[in-house]
Motif scaffolding. Structure first.
Motif, short mmCIF file in Angstrom:
data_model
loop_
_atom_site.label_atom_id
_atom_site.label_comp_id
_atom_site.label_asym_id
_atom_site.label_seq_id
_atom_site.Cartn_x
_atom_site.Cartn_y
_atom_site.Cartn_z
N ARG A 103 -5.31 -10.70 -2.93
CA ARG A 103 -4.93 -9.47 -2.17
C ARG A 103 -4.79 -8.19 -3.17
N ARG A 104 -4.59 -8.40 -4.58
CA ARG A 104 -4.68 -7.37 -5.44
C ARG A 104 -6.30 -6.78 -5.60
N ALA A 105 -7.19 -7.82 -5.64
CA ALA A 105 -8.37 -7.77 -6.02
C ALA A 105 -9.12 -7.36 -4.70
N VAL A 106 -9.08 -7.76 -3.66
CA VAL A 106 -9.82 -7.41 -2.30
C VAL A 106 -8.84 -6.90 -1.40
N VAL A 107 -9.32 -5.80 -0.96
CA VAL A 107 -8.70 -5.02 0.01
C VAL A 107 -9.62 -4.43 1.18
N MET A 108 -9.32 -4.71 2.22
CA MET A 108 -10.34 -4.31 3.52
C MET A 108 -9.55 -3.22 4.25
N VAL A 109 -10.63 -2.31 4.63
CA VAL A 109 -9.99 -1.06 5.38
C VAL A 109 -10.79 -1.32 6.69
N THR A 110 -9.98 -1.33 7.90
CA THR A 110 -10.66 -1.73 9.00
C THR A 110 -10.90 -0.63 10.06
N GLN A 111 -11.66 -0.82 11.25
CA GLN A 111 -11.63 0.36 12.32
C GLN A 111 -10.50 0.72 12.55
N GLU A 112 -9.33 0.00 12.78
CA GLU A 112 -8.12 0.29 13.39
C GLU A 112 -7.33 1.36 12.37
N ALA A 113 -7.20 1.00 11.08
CA ALA A 113 -6.52 1.83 10.41
C ALA A 113 -5.08 1.96 10.77
N PHE A 114 -4.48 0.93 11.12
CA PHE A 114 -3.05 0.85 11.53
C PHE A 114 -2.24 1.54 10.73
N LEU A 115 -1.32 2.34 11.07
CA LEU A 115 0.02 2.96 10.37
C LEU A 115 1.13 2.61 10.97
N PHE A 116 1.91 2.26 10.05
CA PHE A 116 3.32 1.65 10.26
C PHE A 116 4.39 2.80 10.50
N SER A 117 5.56 2.75 11.22
CA SER A 117 6.51 3.70 11.45
C SER A 117 6.92 4.01 10.02
N GLY A 118 7.04 5.26 9.69
CA GLY A 118 7.40 5.70 8.35
C GLY A 118 6.83 7.01 8.12
N THR A 119 6.94 7.37 6.77
CA THR A 119 6.21 8.84 6.32
C THR A 119 4.70 8.55 6.26
N VAL A 120 3.92 9.68 6.05
CA VAL A 120 2.45 9.58 5.75
C VAL A 120 2.51 8.98 4.09
N ALA A 121 3.42 9.35 3.41
CA ALA A 121 3.51 9.01 1.90
C ALA A 121 3.72 7.41 1.99
N ASP A 122 4.76 7.07 2.67
CA ASP A 122 4.75 5.21 2.90
C ASP A 122 3.54 4.60 3.08
N ASN A 123 2.86 5.28 4.17
CA ASN A 123 1.84 4.48 4.64
C ASN A 123 0.64 4.49 3.59
N ILE A 124 0.48 5.47 2.65
CA ILE A 124 -0.66 5.60 1.57
C ILE A 124 -0.06 4.63 0.62
N ALA A 125 1.06 4.67 0.43
CA ALA A 125 1.47 3.71 -0.76
C ALA A 125 1.98 2.25 -0.33
N LEU A 126 1.13 1.90 0.85
CA LEU A 126 1.57 0.52 1.38
C LEU A 126 1.18 -0.40 0.40
N GLY A 127 0.10 -0.52 -0.38
CA GLY A 127 -0.28 -1.49 -1.24
C GLY A 127 0.43 -1.32 -2.59
N ARG A 128 1.07 -0.33 -2.98
CA ARG A 128 1.57 0.17 -4.07
C ARG A 128 2.84 0.93 -3.87
N PRO A 129 3.92 0.21 -3.46
CA PRO A 129 5.29 0.88 -3.03
C PRO A 129 5.85 1.78 -4.42
N ASP A 130 5.49 1.42 -5.44
CA ASP A 130 6.00 2.09 -6.53
C ASP A 130 5.42 2.97 -7.17
N ALA A 131 4.15 3.53 -6.23
CA ALA A 131 3.40 4.76 -6.60
C ALA A 131 4.28 5.98 -6.67
N THR A 132 4.02 6.82 -7.47
CA THR A 132 4.70 8.32 -7.57
C THR A 132 4.19 9.23 -6.58
#
Length: 605
Positions: free
Chosen positions: A434-463
């Motif tokens: 999962r670290r090596a392969v990432v898929m961006v689908t047509q749906e682009a699902f966003l979870f409840s939370g902030t925009v920043a949280d959704n961008i950092a989904l794959g890297r929660p520790d991102a600044t």
């Protein structure tokens, strides 16, 4: 393996062998829930036993008081009567205290078991492969987590303790009656024969009724979830009346099966009460004649009548909780069926480490078919060098998304091998893959939370700086900054505060910050309008190339504006690669891609 799904749920009339297998599976699940809390379970059971033992002592103490203490009092000895009074009060206090302790202990025990089961169901559902989630409706999974677990909660919170205490109370009362007078004991035992046959009749018919009730409940939830999920389409095509009519039909069916179970209880419960009253009458009649003949003491007769009447007191309560038991048993069957499902894509026992993937992909004699269906990808040999941007094009249903799902290992190949940097995907750990392969689908699902949280989904520790850099790279920063709270704006469920195109841009930023070695874009630009698509091209180019040596990209798109940025185009038809080359080479070749490109050009005019 028992399949969890529509066909299985609608077949409520299981064969005898299937029913036994389902019961064994359910009992095994219940045993696994009890095992971690077995010490509390046995302590609680011990308190139930003691509380019922002190509870049944009352009539025997009364018999002692009438037949022994009162004559002693007439002879001037008051101690036996005082002793009987003290014993009766002590038994009552002990019963109250022990009952309070086991009730609270049962509540803690049931909540611990339910917590374990809820977490287990959620984690197992997440572990199940994409094949499971694509095949079965989310409504049925929701039913497992909601209505089915609620049925189990009703049983575990009070049903089990009431059933156990009732059975123990009846057992201890029967021993007391036999100890006082074996003739009355035999009379009470004889009434157990019609009670047994009545209970067997109820069990047989109510088991079917409650299974049908669970199926009907799940169907209601499925219809409701589908309606709310597709509410835009329903309103657009004015389907509200038809959906309401269908919901009414499902509700009416649920009402009928529920009424059927209530009617069964309406026969079972009064029948048990009638048997109990007849038993009391017979004991009184037989005992009365024996008292007149001197064969039975008055105090013993009174104790027998009280004990016999009390023997049938738990019957009403047990009959009521038997309904909960039947409902919970049906729910347990469904939940255990879900937990029995096995992921088709499993992590390796001894994974091969791949901490720094480069992105080279190779198909070696790969074949693939969904489930037991026909082969949709015939023998395929394909080499994609690291850092290359490859576009997969072809008509709908050609197999483009299937190839992408294989590369992401949402499915495993049926034959052959699919490797990343020379390592079979089946030998990679889930974390490395999962670290090596990432898929961006047509749906682009966003979870409840902030925009920043959704961008950092794959890297929660991102600044915050890294999050904003990713958003700028794909052209999402300006619209995010214009939101009410900027990057701290809550997108709500399914991204309600942003448009479809904006969701897609956030999905690109999410992929950018994850920095995978292989990026798959599955129709990822389909939600963008022309201005947004042009805006994202520069950011997409940056996303595909990266800041260092570049990354491998697999682009699936019908809009060929994205395809033009690719180094290589693969034309897919019936799961086969029928054309392979650069965009310019294929356009000049006059084949399938040239015709697709020509049609796209005409659509822009």
């Amino acid at each position: 393996m028992t399949t969890f799904g529509t066909a299985n749920e609608e077949n409520s009339n299981l064969s005898r062998s299937e029913s036994k297998a389902v019961r064994r599976r359910s009992v095994a699940l219940l045993g696994s829930l009890i095992r971690p809390v077995r010490l509390r379970f046995w302590l609680t059971l011990g308190m139930v036993v003691l509380s019922q033992a002190t509870r049944v002592a009352g009539p025997a103490i009364i018999a002692f008081g009438i037949d022994h203490a009162l004559p002693s009092l007439a002879a001037g000895k008051s101690f036996p009567l005082v002793l009987a009074g003290v014993m009766y009060v002590a038994a009552a206090i002990a019963t109250a205290l022990l009952t309070a302790v086991y009730v609270t202990s049962t509540a803690k025990l049931s909540q611990a078991m339910l917590l374990d089961l809820r977490i287990r169901v959620f984690r197992h559902t997440q572990r199940l492969s994409l094949e499971f989630h694509e095949k079965y409706t989310s409504g049925r999974i929701i039913a497992r987590q909601t209505s089915d677990l609620e049925a189990l909660r009703d049983l575990l919170d009070s049903g089990v303790s009431s059933l156990a205490s009732g059975l123990l109370f009846m057992l201890f009362t029967a021993f007391t009656v036999f100890a006082l007078d074996w003739v009355s004991g035999l009379i009470m035992l004889a009434t157990g024969v019609p009670a047994y046959f009545l209970a067997r009749w109820y069990q047989k018919h109510s088991q079917i009724a409650f299974r049908e009730s669970r199926v009907a409940s799940a169907s209601l939830i499925v219809h409701f979830v589908e309606t709310m999920t597709g509410i835009r389409a329903i309103k657009a095509f004015r389907r509200e009346p038809q959906n309401a009519e269908r919901y009414g039909e499902l509700t009416e069916h649920y009402r009928k099966v529920t009424v059927r179970s209530i009617n069964l209880n309406g026969i079972f419960q009064p029948g048990l009460v009638l048997i109990g009253n007849v038993c009391v009458a017979v004991v009184l009649l037989v005992g009365g004649f024996r008292v007149l003949s001197g064969g039975l003491a008055v105090g013993v007769l009174l104790a027998l009548i009280l004990s016999t009447k009390r023997f049938f007191q738990p019957v009403d309560q047990m009959a009521m909780f038997y309904n909960s038991f039947q409902s919970a048993q049906a729910a347990l069957e469904k939940v255990s069926g879900l937990l029995e499902e096995v992921p088709t894509v499993r992590p390796p026992k001894t994974p091969v480490p791949l901490p720094e993937a480069r992105g080279q992909i190779d198909f070696h004699g790969v074949e693939f078919g969904y489930g037991n269906g026909k082969v949709v990808v015939p023998e395929l040999n394909l080499h994609i060098p690291a850092g290359q941007t490859v576009a997969l094009v072809g008509q709908t249903g050609a197999g483009k998304s299937t190839l992408a799902k294989l590369i992401a290992r949402f499915y495993d190949v049926t034959e052959g091998s699919l490797t990343l940097d020379g390592v079979d995907l089946r030998e990679l750990s889930t974390a490395d893959l999962r670290r090596a392969v990432v898929m961006v689908t047509q749906e682009a699902f966003l979870f409840s939370g902030t925009v920043a949280d959704n961008i950092a989904l794959g890297r929660p520790d991102a600044t915050r700086e890294e999050i904003e850099t990713a958003a700028r790279a794909v052209g999402a920063h300006d619209f995010i900054a214009a939101l009410p709270d900027g990057y701290d704006t809550d997108v709500n469920k399914r991204g309600g505060r942003v448009s479809a195109g904006q969701r897609q841009l956030i999905g690109f930023a999410r992929a950018f910050i994850a920095a995978p070695a292989v990026l798959i874009l599955d129709e990822a630009t389909s939600s963008l309008d022309i201005p947004s698509e042009r805006l994202v091209q520069a950011g997409l180019s940056n996303l595909l190339s990266g800041s260092d040596s570049g990354r491998t990209a697999i682009i699936i798109a019908h809009r060929l504006s994205t395809v033009e940025t690719a180094d290589r185009v693969l034309v897919v038809h019936d799961g086969r690669i029928v054309e392979d080359g650069s965009p310019a080479e294929l356009i000049s070749g006059g084949g399938r891609f040239a015709r697709l490109h020509g049609s796209w050009k005409e659509s822009l005019v």
